[in-house]
Scaffold this active site. Structure first.
Site, short mmCIF file in Angstrom:
data_model
loop_
_atom_site.label_atom_id
_atom_site.label_comp_id
_atom_site.label_asym_id
_atom_site.label_seq_id
_atom_site.Cartn_x
_atom_site.Cartn_y
_atom_site.Cartn_z
CE LYS A 130 -4.43 1.09 0.17
NZ LYS A 130 -5.63 0.35 -0.25
CG ASP A 170 -7.31 3.40 -0.84
OD1 ASP A 170 -7.84 2.28 -0.77
OD2 ASP A 170 -7.32 4.20 0.12
#
Ligand code: NDP
Length: 452
Positions: A130, A170
């Site tokens: 991430k 995201d």
């Protein structure tokens, strides 16, 4: 502690807290997994001996870097960027990039840790990662966002690659930002490869990628309901958020005959007793995505609706709830309110939207509760399919991808049922099921590699 590294859950969590001071979100995510995995590995000595969970809870690496850019008034601005590469035991690191004012290392480490289990659950060969930056895209011009994305990729490109680490979108990172970052990667490397997913169709994107997370979260809910002889049809649903995941959740619920009565953003939530139908949803998408507007404006457009400033929608009576905004948006009290008001199912479109107290409340009440790492895995699953299409330089048809998404969500559901069952009861603990099913594949690959 024994010679073979047998610690109990409390000792293990003490160590995680000590090594990650102030990283509350990361500690919370590890605790939620460890509660289930410790129980499961009690009698499995190899996992202890090789310190598997301890190693998954220590990212392979965390890269942190400065991102300088110039705003429209010629001011030099400095942000911090990160890429957390958590674990690549079963495939290249894979996970989104978040641009939000509050992004920090703890949040990205929790997301990368969760992503490791989620990606494993999809059955596709993807490790967990991430990234992001403490950049607030709100109120920035397109050119400011472009300059920021280019500067961000000017460092990130060293750490990613189609067989190394494949980021996606995201919160705060959608098609626009992916386009700017892909353009910069291509410029620097002179390579056209599938280094990012969530791309537009013109340059290697996959059909249904933008719908996949939201649709998948609803399919998972549908699978849980079907198992107990129930369905979404006629159910009243409370949804939070109004971004990519939330709007596609609403779209799918409407198609399946449910009725969504709320949406939210960081300013508050709207309650529409008449339901947010496809026509109203079109307005929301246009307003939030194209015009980057506020959900508060919904009530100016649709007069029967009410806006609740600074509040979250969990006090609204409903049959089903789908949190789709951000982490820790449902606390223990919210969870108990939902249960008291008759909510029978929760499917997490967002990552870790329920805090530990809330998770324990849902588990204790034995309602149908799908954790994000299972329920929202449809997005990364279709990203995995985008990677396959890019490698083969082909594009699959929409109906094939739609069916693959349905099948993958069903397979994740069934894995959770396999590992989340309780002896002598029909009830499934989907949190436990997801944690254990996600863990096993990564753990066994790590055992195969020895100590590396
Ligand atoms: P978007 O940026 O499209 O939308 C985010 C939404 O959440 C916006 O409505 C935003 O409101 C709201 N929000 C953000 N932060 C807060 C906050 N602190 N309090 C209240 N509301 C907030 O993001 P996505 O829809 O893509 O992501 C939503 C969630 O889903 C995240 O948890 C993400 O990690 C998760 N997820 C996303 C996937 C994807 O494919 N996109 C895949 C898997 C999980 P505002 O406009 O005011 O900022």
């Amino acid at each position: 502690m024994t010679d073979t590294g047998h610690v109990n859950l409390e000792q293990f969590m003490e160590g995680v807290k000590r090594r990650n001071p102030g990283q509350n979100e990361f500690v919370q995510a590890v605790q939620e997994v460890a509660e289930d995995v410790f129980d499961f590995i009690q009698d499995k000595n190899e996992y202890h001996e090789y310190q598997i969970l301890r190693r998954i809870a220590e990212p392979d690496r965390v890269v942190s870097f400065r991102v300088c850019w110039e705003d429209d008034n010629s001011n030099i601005r400095v942000q911090r960027g990160w890429r957390v590469q958590n674990n690549n035991a079963i495939g290249p690191y894979k996970g989104g990039i978040r641009f939000h004012r509050d992004v920090n290392e703890s949040i990205l480490k929790f997301l990368a840790f969760e992503q490791t289990f989620k990606n494993s659950l999809t059955g596709l060969p993807m490790g967990g990662g991430k990234g992001g930056a403490n950049f607030n895209p709100k109120g920035k011009s397109d050119h400011e966002v472009m300059r920021f994305c280019q500067s961000f990729m000017t460092e990130l490109y060293r750490h990613v690659g189609q067989d190394i680490d494949v980021p996606a979108g995201d919160i705060g990172v959608g098609a626009r930002e992916i386009g700017y970052m892909f353009g910069q990667y291509k410029r620097i490397t002179n390579e056209f490869t599938g280094v990012l997913t969530g791309k537009a169709l013109e340059y290697g994107g996959s059909l249904i990628r933008s719908e996949a997370t939201g649709y998948g979260a609803v399919y998972f809910l549908q699978d849980m309901l079907a198992r107990v002889g129930n369905s979404i049809e006629g159910k009243s649903c409370v949804v939070s958020g109004s971004g990519n995941v939330a709007t596609h959740v609403v779209e799918k619920i409407n198609q399946l005959g449910g009725r969504v009565v709320t949406l939210s953003d960081s300013g508050g939530f709207v309650y529409d007793p008449d339901g947010i139908d496809q026509e109203k949803l079109r307005w929301v998408k246009e307003h939030k995505t194209r015009h980057r507007g506020r959900i508060a404006d919904y009530v100016k457009e649709f007069k029967n609706a009410e806006f609740y400033q600074g509040m979250r929608p969990w006090s609204v009576k409903c049959d089903l709830a789908l949190p789709c905004a951000t982490q820790n948006e449902i606390n223990g009290e919210d969870a108990r309110t939902l249960i008291k008001n008759g909510c029978i199912g929760v499917s997490e479109g967002a990552n870790m939207p329920t805090n530990l107290d809330g998770v324990h409340a849902f588990k204790g009440a034995k309602i149908l509760f799908a954790p994000g790492k299972a329920a929202n895995a449809g997005g990364v699953a279709v990203s995995g399919l985008e990677m396959s299409q890019n490698s083969a330089r082909i594009s699959w048809k929409e109906e094939d991808l739609q069916q693959l998404l349905v099948d993958i969500m069903k397979q994740i559901h069934d894995s959770c049922v396999e590992f989340g069952g309780t002896p002598g009861s029909e009830h499934i603990d989907y949190v436990r099921g997801a944690n254990i099913a996600g863990f096993i594949k990564v753990a066994d690959a790590m055992l195969a590699y020895g100590v590396v």
